[in-house]
Enzyme design. Structure first.
Site, short mmCIF file in Angstrom:
data_model
loop_
_atom_site.label_atom_id
_atom_site.label_comp_id
_atom_site.label_asym_id
_atom_site.label_seq_id
_atom_site.Cartn_x
_atom_site.Cartn_y
_atom_site.Cartn_z
N ASP A 1 12.10 -1.89 -4.77
CA ASP A 1 12.80 -2.29 -6.11
C ASP A 1 13.39 -0.85 -6.71
O ASP A 1 14.04 -1.01 -7.72
CB ASP A 1 11.69 -2.60 -7.15
CG ASP A 1 10.45 -1.74 -7.23
OD1 ASP A 1 10.52 -0.47 -6.69
OD2 ASP A 1 9.32 -1.92 -7.95
N SER A 2 13.59 0.12 -6.10
CA SER A 2 14.21 1.18 -6.21
C SER A 2 15.59 0.84 -6.59
O SER A 2 16.61 1.67 -7.08
CB SER A 2 14.06 2.59 -5.31
OG SER A 2 14.18 2.10 -3.90
N ASP B 1 9.45 -4.71 -1.30
CA ASP B 1 8.43 -4.73 -2.72
C ASP B 1 8.37 -6.09 -3.29
O ASP B 1 9.39 -6.68 -3.49
CB ASP B 1 9.12 -3.84 -3.48
CG ASP B 1 8.87 -2.29 -3.52
OD1 ASP B 1 7.67 -2.14 -3.09
OD2 ASP B 1 9.69 -1.34 -3.97
N LYS C 1 4.82 -4.86 -0.35
CA LYS C 1 4.25 -3.62 -1.07
C LYS C 1 3.86 -4.06 -2.56
O LYS C 1 4.77 -4.85 -3.28
CB LYS C 1 5.04 -2.57 -1.02
CG LYS C 1 4.58 -1.31 -1.65
CD LYS C 1 5.36 -0.22 -1.13
CE LYS C 1 6.58 -0.10 -1.78
NZ LYS C 1 6.64 0.36 -3.35
N GLU D 1 2.30 -2.32 -6.28
CA GLU D 1 1.74 -1.29 -6.91
C GLU D 1 0.50 -1.39 -7.38
O GLU D 1 0.29 -2.55 -8.40
CB GLU D 1 2.90 -0.90 -7.97
CG GLU D 1 4.16 -0.33 -7.26
CD GLU D 1 5.21 0.19 -8.20
OE1 GLU D 1 4.86 0.31 -9.38
OE2 GLU D 1 6.48 0.61 -7.77
N GLU E 1 2.37 8.15 -3.62
CA GLU E 1 3.48 8.78 -4.48
C GLU E 1 3.17 9.83 -5.24
O GLU E 1 2.26 9.55 -6.11
CB GLU E 1 4.09 7.78 -4.86
CG GLU E 1 5.79 8.32 -5.66
CD GLU E 1 6.63 7.34 -6.02
OE1 GLU E 1 7.65 7.79 -6.58
OE2 GLU E 1 6.32 6.19 -5.86
#
Length: 271
Positions: free
Chosen positions: A51-52, A90, A118, A120, A187
């Site tokens: 999602d970057s 993501d 992935k 978070e 991270e």
């Protein structure tokens, strides 16, 4: 050329075997077919459709505006040109807020070509992790600095420097492994904490700003090439194009330095 191919692809089992023998794992983001083909042919084991893209491609100031439709579009492009790297996708902001959402959105990503999703979070994603693992969907749990929670944690700051918080992160990492996570991404955490977590888990641990003692490294491909529009790149970023004659050489040098434990250096890590 990579040792992997569409007929001999990288899998979760591959990554587990690499961790067991101490071989470092090279990961990189990609959002289109051109970079997917190049990265997978240069030895990148894991490609992340992250999602970057919200900040890198769309120009947003965070990852929060990214939608499932955005991820699915770019995932489809990456899948078409991949030569054998494992593809991780993501799950964007609020796409796993309920059990029903989690299952439906993860299934959509897997159908579109992801080999792993992935999420978070820390202990609060343990149930989602368990649900997905039970249904055969590999999960990478993303801990430490989690960009989707940037408004709650107060910015892009290093996590786990406080001894109590460090101990909490270790416990939560173990909980997520017990819940069925196949991988962990750390991270922006201190190198020593990342080392402790890596040694405490059987699953592979990938780092970004987490020191050299994790099982592998990941970076945003545009950061690796020094072409993002940041006034000051994060400490954990290295511009590999500065010492390369081509993008292909830059990616190969990145892979080589990960394998040889030359990257990240102390200058890219946190105490």
């Amino acid at each position: 050329m990579s040792a992997y191919s569409s007929s001999n692809p990288v899998t979760i089992s591959t990554l587990n075997e690499m961790k067991a023998r101490g071989e470092k794992i090279a990961c990189l983001t990609a959002y289109d077919a051109t970079f997917s083909a190049l990265e997978s042919s240069c030895g990148i084991e894991v490609i992340l459709v992250g999602d970057s893209l919200g900040m890198i491609l769309q120009g947003h100031d965070s990852t929060l505006p990214v939608t499932m439709e955005d991820i699915l579009y770019h995932l489809d492009s990456v899948k078409r040109a991949n030569y054998g790297s494992m593809i991780m996708a993501d799950m964007p902001f609020m796409s796993y807020a309920s059990e029903e959402q989690t299952l439906e959105n993860a299934a959509a990503l897997m159908r579109a070509g992801a080999n792993c999703v992935k999420l978070e979070g820390t202990s609060w994603i343990s149930r989602s992790t368990e649900l997905l693992a039970e249904r055969g969907i590999p999960v990478c749990a993303h801990m430490g600095l989690t960009p989707q929670s940037v408004n709650r944690i107060g910015g892009y700051i290093v996590q786990g420097r406080n001894p109590d918080k460090a101990e909490e992160l270790i416990k939560e990492a173990k909980l997520l492994e017990e819940s069925g996570a196949s991988m962990l991404l750390l991270e922006c955490v201190p190198s020593e904490l990342a080392k402790n977590i890596t040694e405490s888990l059987e699953i592979p641990v990938i780092g970004i700003g987490a020191g050299v003692e994790v099982d592998g490294q990941i970076m945003v491909n545009y950061d690796l090439l020094g072409i993002t529009q940041m006034e000051k790149p994060p400490k954990f970023v290295k511009n590999y194009l500065l010492e390369a004659s081509s993008i292909e050489e830059a990616i190969k040098n990145y892979v080589s330095e990960i394998k040889e434990k030359k990257f990240p250096g102390i200058e890219h890590s946190f105490k």
